[in-house]
Design a protein around this motif. Structure first.
Motif, PDB file in Angstrom:
ATOM      1  N   LEU A  57       0.833  -1.201   0.000  1.00 25.20           N
ATOM      2  CA  LEU A  57       0.000   0.000   0.000  1.00 25.20           C
ATOM      3  C   LEU A  57       0.867   1.250   0.000  1.00 25.20           C
ATOM      4  CD1 LEU A  57      -2.774  -0.764   2.664  1.00 25.20           C
ATOM      5  CD2 LEU A  57      -2.780  -1.256   0.210  1.00 25.20           C
ATOM      6  N   THR A  58       0.378   2.292  -0.648  1.00 19.07           N
ATOM      7  CA  THR A  58       1.024   3.592  -0.552  1.00 19.07           C
ATOM      8  C   THR A  58       0.707   4.167   0.823  1.00 19.07           C
ATOM      9  OG1 THR A  58      -0.896   4.812  -1.355  1.00 19.07           O
ATOM     10  CG2 THR A  58       0.671   3.995  -3.033  1.00 19.07           C
ATOM     11  N   GLU A  61      -2.967   5.146   0.884  1.00 25.24           N
ATOM     12  CA  GLU A  61      -3.855   3.982   1.024  1.00 25.24           C
ATOM     13  C   GLU A  61      -3.805   3.436   2.445  1.00 25.24           C
ATOM     14  OE1 GLU A  61      -3.571   2.368  -3.580  1.00 25.24           O
ATOM     15  OE2 GLU A  61      -2.033   1.783  -2.135  1.00 25.24           O
ATOM     16  N   LYS A 140      -1.607  -8.793  -2.520  1.00 24.44           N
ATOM     17  CA  LYS A 140      -1.308  -7.359  -2.405  1.00 24.44           C
ATOM     18  C   LYS A 140      -2.256  -6.522  -3.253  1.00 24.44           C
ATOM     19  CE  LYS A 140       3.495  -7.959  -1.082  1.00 24.44           C
ATOM     20  NZ  LYS A 140       4.901  -7.748  -1.435  1.00 24.44           N
ATOM     21  N   LYS A 144      -4.870  -3.806  -1.764  1.00 23.03           N
ATOM     22  CA  LYS A 144      -4.913  -2.438  -2.281  1.00 23.03           C
ATOM     23  C   LYS A 144      -6.370  -2.051  -2.585  1.00 23.03           C
ATOM     24  CE  LYS A 144      -1.361  -0.864  -4.728  1.00 23.03           C
ATOM     25  NZ  LYS A 144      -0.915   0.397  -4.182  1.00 23.03           N
ATOM     26  N   ARG A 145      -7.128  -2.979  -3.185  1.00 28.16           N
ATOM     27  CA  ARG A 145      -8.545  -2.716  -3.466  1.00 28.16           C
ATOM     28  C   ARG A 145      -9.313  -2.504  -2.162  1.00 28.16           C
ATOM     29  NH1 ARG A 145      -7.381  -6.500  -7.508  1.00 28.16           N
ATOM     30  NH2 ARG A 145      -8.208  -8.279  -6.360  1.00 28.16           N
ATOM     31  N   ASN A 148      -8.598   0.967  -0.719  1.00 30.23           N
ATOM     32  CA  ASN A 148      -9.234   2.036  -1.491  1.00 30.23           C
ATOM     33  C   ASN A 148     -10.745   2.024  -1.386  1.00 30.23           C
ATOM     34  OD1 ASN A 148      -7.052   3.583  -2.717  1.00 30.23           O
ATOM     35  ND2 ASN A 148      -6.513   1.646  -3.684  1.00 30.23           N
TER      36      ASN A 148
END
Length: 150
Positions: A57-58, A61, A140, A144-145, A148
């Motif tokens: 994740l960023t 995120e 991963k 991430k989904r 978000n």
């Protein structure tokens, strides 16, 4: 006191890569890891490292995920985009309540944490891989989904 000074000097030297090439030798010998040290605290000569594992994740995120964990799952730490021990303890509480996580609430992102996360991701975020406890590219991407969408 002397032990603390020697320990701090050694840690600083290794971090700077000045102790007989220790940093270079360690970098060549050690495989890449997913966790990384976030902070280190020194108390009475002991050094404790808190691990951060954002699973791809960023920071933005991870902050979204932390806000969700704070709202629903007892996360009390900073919204800093660094998924450390306290973030993962909150995630483990969520996974224990809904997704059959049956291990300690310790904030360690081990295979049991990943398996429970994969069960959630398979049910709600399009994960199609195996429930194997390995945070590969499919896990991963689905994580991430999740971040978000929360």
């Amino acid at each position: 006191m002397a032990r603390t000074v020697v320990s701090l000097t050694a840690v600083a030297g290794i971090a700077a890569g000045t102790l007989a090439g220790a940093g270079v030798a360690a970098a060549q010998a050690a495989p890449a890891q997913q966790t990384q040290p976030a902070t280190a605290s020194v108390f009475d000569g002991d050094v404790t490292t808190l691990a951060v594992n954002n699973l791809g994740l960023t920071v933005a995120e991870a902050k979204k995920l932390q806000r969700w964990l704070k709202k629903f799952h007892g996360y009390t730490g900073a919204i800093d985009g660094q998924l450390g021990t306290n973030s993962w303890k909150a995630m483990q509480r969520f996974l224990k309540k809904y997704w059959n996580y049956n291990d300690k609430i310790d904030g360690i992102v081990g295979p049991n944490t990943i398996k429970a996360l994969q069960r959630y991701l398979k049910a709600h975020r399009g994960y199609t891989g195996a429930i194997d406890g390995i945070a590969g590219p499919g896990t991963k991407a689905a994580f991430k989904r999740m971040a978000n969408a929360v």
